[in-house]
Design a protein around this motif. Structure first.
Motif: not given
Length: 236
Positions: A27-30, A159-160, A215-217
C-alpha cells in the motif's frame, strides 16, 4: 494403507501450498494536491517510489471511465501528472478502485448527507474539527521528510485517530460511508490479487486510507502484505 502412502497423503496439502505462488501487496499512500506542498514527496518522487517498489500491477484511486479517458483530476493531481505517464511507460496492469456510476453516487450519498447535517446542526463542532484537521496536516507536512514517513506507523496512527474522532462527531452516516468506500477499494485489490498470482501489486490510495487498507490486508489469507516504509527506506 501402508505408512509410506499415509505419509504422502498427509504431505500433499503442504506440497500444494508450497507450489502456490504468494502474491505480494504494497500500500503506497499518496497526498493528492499536497504533493506540490511536500518537497520530499513530490510527484516526481512518487513516480520514483512506484518504480522502486517494482509492481506488476497497480490499483489506482480513480473511476474506470476517468482512467479510460485519462481525464484530469482536480484534486488527485498525481494521476495525470505522474501515475498515468508511468502506466504508459512501464505497461503496468491497472485496476481502478473507485466505482462507476451509479455506485459512485450511491456509496457517497450517506457520507455527504451526514457531513452536511453535522455542519448545520453543530456548526461550532464542525468549525473546530476543520481547524483540528488543518493543524494536523500542518504538522504532518513538516514530518513528511521522506516517502517512507508518509507510509509509516506514525502517519497511519494520526489518520486512524482522525477518522475515529470524525466518526464520533458526525455519526453513523460518516462511519458507514467511510467503511463502504474502503470496502469498495478492498474488493478491487482482492480481484487484482486473484488475477495476479505470485506477482506484486502496489495499491495507490490517499494517505487517509492507508491505515484502513493495511490493517485489513494484513489479516487476509493468500497474500503477503509488505512493509511500505521499510521498502522505501532500504538501501539500493
Amino acid at each position: 494403507m501402508n505408512r509410506l502412502m499415509l505419509l504422502l497423503l498427509c504431505c500433499l496439502p503442504l506440497l500444494a501450498a508450497a507450489r502456490t505462488p504468494v502474491t505480494e501487496v504494497v500500500v503506497l499512500s499518496t497526498l493528492h494536491a499536497m504533493h506540490d506542498d511536500v518537497p520530499a514527496y513530490s510527484q516526481e518522487v512518487l513516480a520514483a517510489s512506484v518504480r522502486r517498489l517494482a509492481p506488476d500491477a497497480l490499483c489506482i484511486e480513480v473511476r474506470p471511465d476517468r482512467f479510460a479517458a485519462r481525464a484530469p483530476e482536480p484534486n488527485k493531481i498525481e494521476y495525470p501528472g505522474a501515475i498515468y505517464p508511468l502506466i504508459e511507460a512501464q505497461g503496468y496492469r491497472a485496476y481502478p478502485m473507485e466505482p462507476a456510476e451509479p455506485d459512485y453516487g450511491r456509496i457517497l450519498a450517506p457520507y455527504k448527507s451526514a457531513n452536511e447535517a453535522f455542519g448545520e446542526a453543530q456548526p461550532q463542532q464542525a468549525e473546530a474539527f476543520a481547524a483540528h484537521m488543518d493543524a494536523m496536516y500542518a504538522v504532518l507536512r513538516t514530518y513528511w521528510t521522506s516517502p517512507a514517513r508518509v507510509n509509516d506507523a506514525t502517519t497511519d496512527a494520526q489518520m486512524r485517530a482522525k477518522h475515529a474522532l470524525q466518526e464520533a462527531l458526525v455519526g453513523d452516516g460518516e462511519r458507514e460511508g467511510w467503511e463502504a468506500w474502503n470496502r469498495q477499494f478492498m474488493a478491487v485489490v482482492e480481484r487484482a490479487v486473484a488475477e495476479n498470482p505470485g506477482k506484486r501489486i502496489v495499491v495507490l490510495a490517499g494517505v487517509e486510507h492507508g491505515y484502513w487498507l493495511r490493517e485489513r490486508l494484513a489479516r487476509r489469507d493468500g497474500l503477503r502484505l509488505l512493509d511500505t516504509a521499510a521498502l522505501l527506506s532500504a538501501g539500493p
